[in-house]
Design a protein around this motif. Sequence first.
Motif, PDB file in Angstrom:
ATOM      1  N   LEU A 252     -15.486   8.408  -7.314  1.00 19.10           N
ATOM      2  CA  LEU A 252     -14.033   8.298  -7.235  1.00 19.10           C
ATOM      3  C   LEU A 252     -13.565   7.714  -5.904  1.00 19.10           C
ATOM      4  CD1 LEU A 252     -12.868  11.760  -8.667  1.00 19.10           C
ATOM      5  CD2 LEU A 252     -12.917   9.577  -9.848  1.00 19.10           C
ATOM      6  N   GLU A 253     -14.301   8.020  -4.824  1.00 27.64           N
ATOM      7  CA  GLU A 253     -13.790   7.744  -3.483  1.00 27.64           C
ATOM      8  C   GLU A 253     -13.390   6.283  -3.238  1.00 27.64           C
ATOM      9  OE1 GLU A 253     -16.246  11.460  -3.298  1.00 27.64           O
ATOM     10  OE2 GLU A 253     -16.476   9.446  -4.171  1.00 27.64           O
ATOM     11  N   PRO A 254     -14.224   5.281  -3.610  1.00 29.08           N
ATOM     12  CA  PRO A 254     -13.798   3.904  -3.334  1.00 29.08           C
ATOM     13  C   PRO A 254     -12.579   3.492  -4.156  1.00 29.08           C
ATOM     14  CG  PRO A 254     -15.835   3.930  -4.602  1.00 29.08           C
ATOM     15  CD  PRO A 254     -15.598   5.328  -4.160  1.00 29.08           C
ATOM     16  N   ILE A 255     -12.465   4.025  -5.358  1.00 28.35           N
ATOM     17  CA  ILE A 255     -11.312   3.700  -6.214  1.00 28.35           C
ATOM     18  C   ILE A 255     -10.037   4.283  -5.616  1.00 28.35           C
ATOM     19  CG2 ILE A 255     -10.352   3.967  -8.528  1.00 28.35           C
ATOM     20  CD1 ILE A 255     -13.246   4.191  -9.553  1.00 28.35           C
ATOM     21  N   VAL A 256     -10.124   5.543  -5.187  1.00 28.72           N
ATOM     22  CA  VAL A 256      -8.963   6.190  -4.573  1.00 28.72           C
ATOM     23  C   VAL A 256      -8.580   5.465  -3.284  1.00 28.72           C
ATOM     24  CG1 VAL A 256      -8.112   8.309  -3.508  1.00 28.72           C
ATOM     25  CG2 VAL A 256      -9.468   8.428  -5.603  1.00 28.72           C
ATOM     26  N   ALA A 257      -9.576   5.062  -2.507  1.00 30.80           N
ATOM     27  CA  ALA A 257      -9.295   4.338  -1.262  1.00 30.80           C
ATOM     28  C   ALA A 257      -8.559   3.023  -1.548  1.00 30.80           C
ATOM     29  CB  ALA A 257     -10.589   4.075  -0.502  1.00 30.80           C
ATOM     30  N   MET A 258      -8.958   2.316  -2.609  1.00 26.04           N
ATOM     31  CA  MET A 258      -8.241   1.096  -2.978  1.00 26.04           C
ATOM     32  C   MET A 258      -6.799   1.416  -3.351  1.00 26.04           C
ATOM     33  SD  MET A 258     -10.805  -1.476  -5.058  1.00 26.04           S
ATOM     34  CE  MET A 258     -11.818  -0.271  -5.936  1.00 26.04           C
ATOM     35  N   GLY A 259      -6.618   2.484  -4.115  1.00 24.17           N
ATOM     36  CA  GLY A 259      -5.267   2.900  -4.468  1.00 24.17           C
ATOM     37  C   GLY A 259      -4.435   3.210  -3.241  1.00 24.17           C
ATOM     38  N   ASP A 260      -5.039   3.899  -2.272  1.00 23.26           N
ATOM     39  CA  ASP A 260      -4.315   4.267  -1.054  1.00 23.26           C
ATOM     40  C   ASP A 260      -3.913   3.033  -0.248  1.00 23.26           C
ATOM     41  OD1 ASP A 260      -4.614   6.913  -1.759  1.00 23.26           O
ATOM     42  OD2 ASP A 260      -6.265   7.297  -0.362  1.00 23.26           O
ATOM     43  N   ILE A 261      -4.805   2.036  -0.200  1.00 23.28           N
ATOM     44  CA  ILE A 261      -4.487   0.799   0.539  1.00 23.28           C
ATOM     45  C   ILE A 261      -3.337   0.058  -0.131  1.00 23.28           C
ATOM     46  CG2 ILE A 261      -5.342  -1.511   1.102  1.00 23.28           C
ATOM     47  CD1 ILE A 261      -8.066  -0.221   1.689  1.00 23.28           C
ATOM     48  N   TYR A 262      -3.417  -0.084  -1.446  1.00 20.65           N
ATOM     49  CA  TYR A 262      -2.345  -0.776  -2.171  1.00 20.65           C
ATOM     50  C   TYR A 262      -1.018  -0.023  -2.032  1.00 20.65           C
ATOM     51  CZ  TYR A 262      -5.615  -3.986  -4.545  1.00 20.65           C
ATOM     52  OH  TYR A 262      -6.539  -4.958  -4.835  1.00 20.65           O
ATOM     53  N   ARG A 263      -1.076   1.315  -2.094  1.00 26.19           N
ATOM     54  CA  ARG A 263       0.159   2.112  -1.992  1.00 26.19           C
ATOM     55  C   ARG A 263       0.782   1.961  -0.608  1.00 26.19           C
ATOM     56  NH1 ARG A 263       0.972   8.014  -1.317  1.00 26.19           N
ATOM     57  NH2 ARG A 263      -1.283   8.273  -1.453  1.00 26.19           N
ATOM     58  N   ALA A 264      -0.051   1.962   0.425  1.00 26.54           N
ATOM     59  CA  ALA A 264       0.470   1.791   1.792  1.00 26.54           C
ATOM     60  C   ALA A 264       1.136   0.426   1.966  1.00 26.54           C
ATOM     61  CB  ALA A 264      -0.651   1.960   2.804  1.00 26.54           C
ATOM     62  N   LYS A 265       0.642  -0.580   1.222  1.00 32.01           N
ATOM     63  CA  LYS A 265       1.223  -1.922   1.285  1.00 32.01           C
ATOM     64  C   LYS A 265       2.372  -2.094   0.291  1.00 32.01           C
ATOM     65  CE  LYS A 265      -1.912  -3.352   4.240  1.00 32.01           C
ATOM     66  NZ  LYS A 265      -1.563  -3.609   5.648  1.00 32.01           N
ATOM     67  N   GLU A 266       2.760  -0.984  -0.376  1.00 26.12           N
ATOM     68  CA  GLU A 266       3.853  -0.959  -1.348  1.00 26.12           C
ATOM     69  C   GLU A 266       3.572  -1.835  -2.574  1.00 26.12           C
ATOM     70  OE1 GLU A 266       7.650  -1.579   0.505  1.00 26.12           O
ATOM     71  OE2 GLU A 266       7.280  -0.072   2.049  1.00 26.12           O
ATOM     72  N   ASN A 267       2.271  -2.042  -2.860  1.00 28.01           N
ATOM     73  CA  ASN A 267       1.889  -2.715  -4.107  1.00 28.01           C
ATOM     74  C   ASN A 267       1.626  -1.611  -5.130  1.00 28.01           C
ATOM     75  OD1 ASN A 267       0.757  -4.182  -6.209  1.00 28.01           O
ATOM     76  ND2 ASN A 267      -0.368  -5.556  -4.857  1.00 28.01           N
ATOM     77  N   TYR A 268       2.705  -1.054  -5.662  1.00 27.20           N
ATOM     78  CA  TYR A 268       2.601   0.161  -6.464  1.00 27.20           C
ATOM     79  C   TYR A 268       1.948  -0.077  -7.826  1.00 27.20           C
ATOM     80  CZ  TYR A 268       5.634   1.985  -2.844  1.00 27.20           C
ATOM     81  OH  TYR A 268       6.140   2.366  -1.626  1.00 27.20           O
ATOM     82  N   THR A 269       2.075  -1.285  -8.352  1.00 30.49           N
ATOM     83  CA  THR A 269       1.446  -1.585  -9.636  1.00 30.49           C
ATOM     84  C   THR A 269      -0.076  -1.510  -9.523  1.00 30.49           C
ATOM     85  OG1 THR A 269       3.291  -2.987 -10.320  1.00 30.49           O
ATOM     86  CG2 THR A 269       1.189  -3.302 -11.458  1.00 30.49           C
ATOM     87  N   LYS A 270      -0.634  -2.187  -8.529  1.00 33.63           N
ATOM     88  CA  LYS A 270      -2.091  -2.165  -8.346  1.00 33.63           C
ATOM     89  C   LYS A 270      -2.574  -0.784  -7.923  1.00 33.63           C
ATOM     90  CE  LYS A 270      -3.099  -7.026  -7.442  1.00 33.63           C
ATOM     91  NZ  LYS A 270      -3.718  -7.999  -6.512  1.00 33.63           N
ATOM     92  N   ALA A 271      -1.780  -0.095  -7.115  1.00 37.65           N
ATOM     93  CA  ALA A 271      -2.154   1.256  -6.700  1.00 37.65           C
ATOM     94  C   ALA A 271      -2.239   2.176  -7.903  1.00 37.65           C
ATOM     95  CB  ALA A 271      -1.146   1.791  -5.686  1.00 37.65           C
ATOM     96  N   ALA A 272      -1.233   2.121  -8.769  1.00 44.20           N
ATOM     97  CA  ALA A 272      -1.230   2.981  -9.965  1.00 44.20           C
ATOM     98  C   ALA A 272      -2.426   2.689 -10.856  1.00 44.20           C
ATOM     99  CB  ALA A 272       0.077   2.782 -10.743  1.00 44.20           C
ATOM    100  N   GLN A 273      -2.817   1.414 -10.945  1.00 42.26           N
ATOM    101  CA  GLN A 273      -3.985   1.051 -11.751  1.00 42.26           C
ATOM    102  C   GLN A 273      -5.254   1.705 -11.208  1.00 42.26           C
ATOM    103  OE1 GLN A 273      -3.814  -3.223 -11.528  1.00 42.26           O
ATOM    104  NE2 GLN A 273      -2.291  -3.406 -13.165  1.00 42.26           N
ATOM    105  N   GLN A 274      -5.403   1.738  -9.894  1.00 45.50           N
ATOM    106  CA  GLN A 274      -6.592   2.360  -9.305  1.00 45.50           C
ATOM    107  C   GLN A 274      -6.588   3.876  -9.516  1.00 45.50           C
ATOM    108  OE1 GLN A 274      -9.101   0.504  -8.278  1.00 45.50           O
ATOM    109  NE2 GLN A 274      -7.835  -1.300  -8.687  1.00 45.50           N
ATOM    110  N   TYR A 275      -5.431   4.505  -9.347  1.00 43.27           N
ATOM    111  CA  TYR A 275      -5.362   5.944  -9.583  1.00 43.27           C
ATOM    112  C   TYR A 275      -5.624   6.269 -11.058  1.00 43.27           C
ATOM    113  CZ  TYR A 275      -3.253   6.130  -4.923  1.00 43.27           C
ATOM    114  OH  TYR A 275      -3.017   6.026  -3.571  1.00 43.27           O
ATOM    115  N   GLU A 276      -5.195   5.370 -11.938  1.00 39.36           N
ATOM    116  CA  GLU A 276      -5.468   5.543 -13.369  1.00 39.36           C
ATOM    117  C   GLU A 276      -6.972   5.528 -13.627  1.00 39.36           C
ATOM    118  OE1 GLU A 276      -4.200   6.272 -17.160  1.00 39.36           O
ATOM    119  OE2 GLU A 276      -2.749   5.659 -15.657  1.00 39.36           O
ATOM    120  N   ARG A 277      -7.679   4.598 -12.986  1.00 39.06           N
ATOM    121  CA  ARG A 277      -9.143   4.540 -13.101  1.00 39.06           C
ATOM    122  C   ARG A 277      -9.780   5.831 -12.593  1.00 39.06           C
ATOM    123  NH1 ARG A 277     -11.570  -0.055  -9.763  1.00 39.06           N
ATOM    124  NH2 ARG A 277     -13.502   0.800 -10.656  1.00 39.06           N
ATOM    125  N   ALA A 278      -9.295   6.297 -11.451  1.00 41.51           N
ATOM    126  CA  ALA A 278      -9.860   7.509 -10.859  1.00 41.51           C
ATOM    127  C   ALA A 278      -9.625   8.716 -11.756  1.00 41.51           C
ATOM    128  CB  ALA A 278      -9.250   7.743  -9.477  1.00 41.51           C
TER     129      ALA A 278
END
Length: 312
Positions: A103-129
């Motif tokens: 899970l960790e690399p997927i969550v980390a990708m989500g966190d990076i996208y969320r910090a950059k306010e790319n909420y669509t890509k962030a939500a996709q990563q959290y969905e995978r996790a």
Amino acid sequence: AEALYGLGSALANDTASNLAELYLRLALYMRPDFDIAQSLLAGTYEQQERWADAVAAYAKVDEDSALYLNARIQTALALNELGKEEEAIAILQAVSKKAPGKLEPIVAMGDIYRAKENYTKAAQQYERAIALSGGPGPANWTLYYARGICLERLGQWDKAEADLLLALDLSNEHPLVLNYLGYSWVEQHRKLDEALDMIEKAVERRPNDGFIVDSLGWARYRLGEYDLAVKYLERAAELQPGDPTINEHLGDALWKVGRRIEARFQWSHALAMEPEERRVGILRTKLDLGLEAGEGVESELKGTLPDGAAGS
């Protein structure tokens, strides 16, 4: 080497001391393949925000080490702090491909996208996790909390609310979830009494968290209790002086109690702190024409946002 590592480990949380680095470097001088010491040294660099040094230290963790995957994830997060988002994402994608069940690399990708306010890509990563996590459980409440934040920002409030309520239950009412859900309700002028109770509970658990104290002040503001709002928002600004939203909220409350020179000072302060782009025009209108005119501009902007999108 192990004795020196022990000393370094004991001092690692003392960010004011350079002794931890000294002992860890001595340990690595005596035993260059001491991966746990290498990882801890990189961690001390992260605490000091020495991101380039952290990247260099993590690069020395051996590929055969049990700590290697974690070192790659932390390397990506450090690179992101250096503004190298694409390189960070590429590393995390490679880690995820090499260890598809982690899970960790997927969550980390989500966190990076969320910090950059790319909420669509962030939500996709959290969905995978979430799909990998095996279903709701106390151990993975943060996944639902993070996805809920992204969905709220994307204007999908019904889905966001469901995630946040689930995270609230799974986390045994963690103050971060209490605050975010309560604040969201306050912003939408919904369930104000329940929202206030939730935020007060969050403040009880984290009385020195400026963002949570701000939520309580803003809830009081929404309820028309402006004197109380000023009290809490001044405290929030003391705890988190560099946040534009908190300073704007304090300006609004000060205006309501007639302290208009101070209100304009807070709005000017907020404007200087690089707020979200859409807040810039609102703040300038407040400075030029007052709170009511700024609220009119905000209402017009909200009309252009998807239903449920955050208003502050």
